[in-house]
Enzyme design. Structure first.
Site, PDB file in Angstrom:
ATOM      1  N   ASP A   1       0.884  -1.170   0.000  1.00  0.00           N
ATOM      2  CA  ASP A   1       0.000   0.000   0.000  1.00  0.00           C
ATOM      3  C   ASP A   1       0.920   1.217   0.000  1.00  0.00           C
ATOM      4  O   ASP A   1       2.142   1.079   0.144  1.00  0.00           O
ATOM      5  CB  ASP A   1      -0.886  -0.023   1.267  1.00  0.00           C
ATOM      6  CG  ASP A   1      -1.812   1.177   1.342  1.00  0.00           C
ATOM      7  OD1 ASP A   1      -2.398   1.545   0.303  1.00  0.00           O
ATOM      8  OD2 ASP A   1      -1.956   1.770   2.432  1.00  0.00           O
ATOM      9  N   SER A   2       0.323   2.406  -0.112  1.00  0.00           N
ATOM     10  CA  SER A   2       1.135   3.616   0.000  1.00  0.00           C
ATOM     11  C   SER A   2       1.605   3.835   1.439  1.00  0.00           C
ATOM     12  O   SER A   2       2.612   4.493   1.667  1.00  0.00           O
ATOM     13  CB  SER A   2       0.313   4.821  -0.442  1.00  0.00           C
ATOM     14  OG  SER A   2      -0.851   4.900   0.370  1.00  0.00           O
TER      15      SER A   2
ATOM     16  N   TYR B   1      -1.048   8.152  -2.499  1.00  0.00           N
ATOM     17  CA  TYR B   1      -1.220   7.788  -3.909  1.00  0.00           C
ATOM     18  C   TYR B   1      -2.458   8.481  -4.493  1.00  0.00           C
ATOM     19  O   TYR B   1      -2.539   8.711  -5.694  1.00  0.00           O
ATOM     20  CB  TYR B   1      -1.423   6.271  -4.049  1.00  0.00           C
ATOM     21  CG  TYR B   1      -0.163   5.437  -4.074  1.00  0.00           C
ATOM     22  CD1 TYR B   1       1.096   5.980  -3.866  1.00  0.00           C
ATOM     23  CD2 TYR B   1      -0.255   4.065  -4.331  1.00  0.00           C
ATOM     24  CE1 TYR B   1       2.238   5.180  -3.891  1.00  0.00           C
ATOM     25  CE2 TYR B   1       0.885   3.267  -4.366  1.00  0.00           C
ATOM     26  CZ  TYR B   1       2.127   3.826  -4.148  1.00  0.00           C
ATOM     27  OH  TYR B   1       3.244   3.033  -4.189  1.00  0.00           O
ATOM     28  N   GLY B   2      -3.427   8.725  -3.626  1.00  0.00           N
ATOM     29  CA  GLY B   2      -4.743   9.183  -4.092  1.00  0.00           C
ATOM     30  C   GLY B   2      -4.751  10.450  -4.918  1.00  0.00           C
ATOM     31  O   GLY B   2      -5.663  10.660  -5.708  1.00  0.00           O
TER      32      GLY B   2
ATOM     33  N   CYS C   1      -4.203  -1.755  -1.851  1.00  0.00           N
ATOM     34  CA  CYS C   1      -4.404  -0.325  -2.036  1.00  0.00           C
ATOM     35  C   CYS C   1      -5.397  -0.159  -3.184  1.00  0.00           C
ATOM     36  O   CYS C   1      -5.139  -0.612  -4.302  1.00  0.00           O
ATOM     37  CB  CYS C   1      -3.062   0.315  -2.396  1.00  0.00           C
ATOM     38  SG  CYS C   1      -3.193   2.027  -2.889  1.00  0.00           S
ATOM     39  N   ASN C   2      -6.524   0.464  -2.881  1.00  0.00           N
ATOM     40  CA  ASN C   2      -7.542   0.651  -3.920  1.00  0.00           C
ATOM     41  C   ASN C   2      -7.052   1.568  -5.033  1.00  0.00           C
ATOM     42  O   ASN C   2      -7.376   1.357  -6.200  1.00  0.00           O
ATOM     43  CB  ASN C   2      -8.810   1.260  -3.311  1.00  0.00           C
ATOM     44  CG  ASN C   2      -9.604   0.259  -2.511  1.00  0.00           C
ATOM     45  OD1 ASN C   2     -10.505  -0.372  -3.030  1.00  0.00           O
ATOM     46  ND2 ASN C   2      -9.259   0.093  -1.251  1.00  0.00           N
TER      47      ASN C   2
ATOM     48  N   GLU D   1      -2.955   8.893   8.455  1.00  0.00           N
ATOM     49  CA  GLU D   1      -1.497   8.689   8.529  1.00  0.00           C
ATOM     50  C   GLU D   1      -0.889   9.528   9.662  1.00  0.00           C
ATOM     51  O   GLU D   1       0.081   9.132  10.283  1.00  0.00           O
ATOM     52  CB  GLU D   1      -0.824   9.055   7.205  1.00  0.00           C
ATOM     53  CG  GLU D   1      -1.022   8.030   6.103  1.00  0.00           C
ATOM     54  CD  GLU D   1      -0.127   6.781   6.234  1.00  0.00           C
ATOM     55  OE1 GLU D   1       0.945   6.846   6.860  1.00  0.00           O
ATOM     56  OE2 GLU D   1      -0.546   5.730   5.705  1.00  0.00           O
TER      57      GLU D   1
ATOM     58  N   CYS E   1     -11.021   2.400   0.386  1.00  0.00           N
ATOM     59  CA  CYS E   1      -9.631   2.790   0.599  1.00  0.00           C
ATOM     60  C   CYS E   1      -9.210   1.995   1.822  1.00  0.00           C
ATOM     61  O   CYS E   1      -9.931   1.966   2.828  1.00  0.00           O
ATOM     62  CB  CYS E   1      -9.523   4.288   0.873  1.00  0.00           C
ATOM     63  SG  CYS E   1      -7.871   4.776   1.432  1.00  0.00           S
ATOM     64  N   THR E   2      -8.067   1.342   1.740  1.00  0.00           N
ATOM     65  CA  THR E   2      -7.701   0.426   2.831  1.00  0.00           C
ATOM     66  C   THR E   2      -7.319   1.156   4.118  1.00  0.00           C
ATOM     67  O   THR E   2      -7.163   0.525   5.165  1.00  0.00           O
ATOM     68  CB  THR E   2      -6.557  -0.508   2.387  1.00  0.00           C
ATOM     69  OG1 THR E   2      -5.480   0.283   1.863  1.00  0.00           O
ATOM     70  CG2 THR E   2      -7.040  -1.480   1.322  1.00  0.00           C
ATOM     71  N   HIS E   3      -7.173   2.477   4.040  1.00  0.00           N
ATOM     72  CA  HIS E   3      -6.942   3.238   5.271  1.00  0.00           C
ATOM     73  C   HIS E   3      -8.234   3.362   6.102  1.00  0.00           C
ATOM     74  O   HIS E   3      -8.171   3.478   7.327  1.00  0.00           O
ATOM     75  CB  HIS E   3      -6.475   4.661   4.943  1.00  0.00           C
ATOM     76  CG  HIS E   3      -5.025   4.784   4.610  1.00  0.00           C
ATOM     77  ND1 HIS E   3      -4.484   4.312   3.444  1.00  0.00           N
ATOM     78  CD2 HIS E   3      -3.989   5.329   5.313  1.00  0.00           C
ATOM     79  CE1 HIS E   3      -3.186   4.586   3.425  1.00  0.00           C
ATOM     80  NE2 HIS E   3      -2.867   5.198   4.552  1.00  0.00           N
TER      81      HIS E   3
HETATM   82  N1  DGL Z   1      -4.820   2.974   1.103  1.00  0.00           N
HETATM   83  C1  DGL Z   1      -4.828   3.362  -0.248  1.00  0.00           C
HETATM   84  C2  DGL Z   1      -6.097   3.090  -0.967  1.00  0.00           C
HETATM   85  O1  DGL Z   1      -6.706   2.066  -0.650  1.00  0.00           O
HETATM   86  C3  DGL Z   1      -4.018   4.565  -0.641  1.00  0.00           C
HETATM   87  C4  DGL Z   1      -4.420   5.872  -0.133  1.00  0.00           C
HETATM   88  C5  DGL Z   1      -3.484   6.974  -0.581  1.00  0.00           C
HETATM   89  O2  DGL Z   1      -2.280   6.792  -0.517  1.00  0.00           O
HETATM   90  O3  DGL Z   1      -3.990   8.015  -1.009  1.00  0.00           O
HETATM   91  O4  DGL Z   1      -6.512   3.793  -1.846  1.00  0.00           O
END
Ligand code: DGL
Length: 283
Positions: free
Chosen positions: A14-15, A46-47, A77-78, A157, A189-191
């Protein structure tokens, strides 16, 4: 796939810390498996990156997992799965098993009896339109509204959660009229599972909140089983790597995995190519 052994590790990336929600579900369901987790903290989030940048990072990370002898990769990571899953499959799909977090969540929605689904995700994921497209492919009449919630990843984060600030930000997003009358909310989003309770407090009780951690772990188990790649005996400890060390990351990883965590910064990018005429500011 032939060179991959059942006792080889599983690469999960993931990011940042979001993929730990998926890693935790995998470790709980498959305690014999060795995992190598990679958080691309140097490029987080990443988003808000372009699809090309995300693809570049994702392919580099997959190459790193392949070199480490992984038998499977989980794109936890989505944002990466939305824009890079096909490229990753194209490049490495013949070498090892590749799983992403989008497909199992789509299947869960498709198999449910919900009528209106809200999807909250990063801008990269909502711009890709992957959830409405994939869900409507199987259930064309299901109403799917997706909405970018870009403040949530930096907030999580930085561990600004379960307080007044996070509540105001969440309330502002969740009261958006687009989410009116939803009967399910996808945490795409996995966060976001890290603040699932806070989200639940702000939604009507009847709204189902779905995320991809457990379904992805189950999907991985089925695919490994199918290929007789399940590990029958744990051999090593899990490995947690990042592209840029961050103390909060280590703290949160330890909350998930306890004493097992030895967070290491690794450089997987190789020699950096500077554009012509430009110089590194370290020179
Ligand atoms: N956890 C990630 C996702 O599922 C990345 C979020 C990010 O870095 O913006 O999209």
């Amino acid at each position: 796939m032939a060179n991959r052994l059942s006792n080889s590790p599983i690469g999960i990336f993931d990011s940042g810390i979001g993929g730990l929600t998926v890693a935790q579900a995998i470790v709980e369901l498959l305690p014999n498996e060795d995992i190598i987790y990679f958080g691309d903290t140097a490029h987080l989030p990443y988003g808000d990156k372009s699809p090309d940048s995300i693809r570049y990072y994702a392919l580099k990370i997959c190459k790193y997992f392949i070199d480490a002898g992984c038998k499977a990769i989980v794109i936890a990571c989505n944002s990466a799965a939305s824009v890079a899953a096909y490229d990753i499959l194209d490049f490495y799909g013949n070498d090892l098993l590749i799983i992403n977090v989008v497909d199992p969540l789509v299947q869960e929605v498709v198999n449910s009896d919900v009528r209106k689904v809200g999807v909250i995700a990063t801008t990269a994921t909502t711009d890709s339109n992957v959830y409405p497209e994939q869900i409507n492919k199987y259930r064309p009449r299901l109403d799917v509204v997706s909405m970018a919630t870009p403040l949530l990843v930096p907030m999580i984060e930085e561990n600004i959660v379960h307080n007044e600030v996070s509540r105001v930000i969440l309330k502002n997003y969740l009261e958006d009229t687009r989410l009116k009358n939803i009967d399910a909310l996808l945490l795409a989003c996995t966060h976001y599972p890290l603040i699932k309770n806070e989200i639940a407090e702000l939604l009507p009780e009847q709204v189902h909140i779905l995320d991809s951690s457990e379904t992805t772990a189950e999907h991985l188990r089925n695919e490994l089983q199918h290929r007789t790649l399940l590990n029958d005996k744990k051999r090593k400890t899990n490995v947690f790597n990042v592209s840029q060390y961050h103390p909060t990351f280590e703290k949160i990883t330890a909350l998930f995995f306890g004493n097992e965590v030895h967070l290491q910064e690794v450089d997987i990018w190789g020699e950096h190519q500077w554009p012509q005429g430009e110089k590194s500011n370290t020179q």
